[in-house]
Design a protein around this motif. Structure first.
Motif, PDB file in Angstrom:
ATOM      1  N   GLY A 280      39.866  27.240  82.139  1.00 16.71           N
ATOM      2  CA  GLY A 280      40.340  27.248  83.525  1.00 16.71           C
ATOM      3  C   GLY A 280      39.391  27.904  84.502  1.00 16.71           C
TER       4      GLY A 280
ATOM      5  N   TYR B 109      37.420  25.650  87.231  1.00 19.34           N
ATOM      6  CA  TYR B 109      38.143  24.888  88.258  1.00 19.34           C
ATOM      7  C   TYR B 109      37.892  25.389  89.683  1.00 19.34           C
TER       8      TYR B 109
ATOM      9  N   ASN C 116      45.824  31.867  88.341  1.00 23.55           N
ATOM     10  CA  ASN C 116      46.179  30.848  87.355  1.00 23.55           C
ATOM     11  C   ASN C 116      45.250  30.911  86.143  1.00 23.55           C
ATOM     12  N   ILE C 117      44.019  31.364  86.362  1.00 26.28           N
ATOM     13  CA  ILE C 117      43.080  31.524  85.247  1.00 26.28           C
ATOM     14  C   ILE C 117      43.593  32.595  84.290  1.00 26.28           C
TER      15      ILE C 117
ATOM     16  N   TYR D 293      43.246  22.638  85.502  1.00 25.62           N
ATOM     17  CA  TYR D 293      42.315  23.741  85.334  1.00 25.62           C
ATOM     18  C   TYR D 293      41.475  23.647  84.056  1.00 25.62           C
TER      19      TYR D 293
END
Length: 267
Positions: free
Chosen positions: A100, A103, A162-163, A203
């Protein structure tokens, strides 16, 4: 900075044999880069006067920026085993992004990279040949890593939590071998399945189901490495397979050969 003290194979098949042919070093990134990058890696070899060596690799859910003569590019995630032929003398620098972690640099689904490498000029505004000349001509690994970090830092995006979530999910998949389905991880971490699937597609570039299968089959290979009895029926059941033929099919799709062939080839 060098993280060689603990050096798992990380998808390099038969690493013990491979390291008779090449040297693999991994380096931890600086703190700011480290939010996005898992590690830097350098492979160097000198086979002058010897036959070329074909190193086999199994996939992992990470994007890699690879700097090598006339081939520098950003590579997505292969769905099955690949190989790299080394010959004569040379070295390569790689940047392995966290799952991810690439992204935010492109802000589009990372799946666009799968089977379609992206030029570094499209992301980092640098000329590939110039980067090769500058980085690969350094005499020390640390200097190569420093220059690669400088290139990345010029285009470093804002941190994206989000990573962190994605890596938490993958760490859980790796650590808990009881996870065999997406709904298992969804329930454990209280994450909506559809959200999880969308995040991974966007991602990571692959589905969470594929990531679970990947690590199950890597676990299978690792178990065969450590257990000389090789009870494949028991192993397949331990990994959550109720049909041994399904286990064999999945193993071959990731590792490239059947479990029996793996035992004969490597053990």
């Amino acid at each position: 900075m060098n993280s060689n003290a603990l050096k798992p194979s990380m998808g390099i098949l038969n690493l013990v044999e491979g390291e008779k042919k090449f040297t693999l070093s991994r380096y931890a990134p600086s703190e700011d880069i480290g939010f996005f990058v898992k590690h830097f890696w350098v492979v160097s070899w000198d086979l002058t006067g010897h036959a070329p060596y074909n190193q086999e690799l199994v996939p992992n859910p990470c994007v890699n920026l690879i700097i090598e003569p006339n081939k520098t590019a950003i590579y997505g995630i292969p769905k099955n085993k690949s190989s790299y032929l080394i010959r004569e003398k040379g070295h390569v620098l790689g940047v392995k992004f966290k799952p991810g972690g690439f992204y935010p640099f492109i802000r589009q689904s990372v799946s666009v990279l799968n089977g379609n490498p992206m030029g570094v000029e499209n992301v980092f505004d640098v000329d590939a040949r110039a980067i090769e000349d500058t980085i690969l001509n350094q005499q020390e690994d640390s200097k190569m890593v420093e220059l690669a970090e400088h290139m990345i830092r010029q285009k470093l995006p804002a941190r994206d939590e989000n990573i962190t979530l994605i890596n938490r999910v993958i760490d859980q998949i790796i650590e808990d071998r009881e996870i065999t389905k997406v709904d298992h991880i969804s329930q454990q971490l209280n994450i909506n399945i559809r959200k999880l699937q969308r995040l991974f597609e966007q991602y990571v570039g692959v589905s969470p189901k594929w990531v679970i299968k990947l690590y199950r089959l890597q676990n299978a290979a690792e178990s065969m490495d450590l257990n000389q009895n090789h009870n494949l029926l028991k192993l397949s059941m331990d990994l959550g397979y109720y049909d041994q033929s399904h286990f064999i099919k999945d193993f071959k799709s990731i590792i490239g050969i059947t479990p029996d062939e793996y035992i004969r080839k490597f053990l």
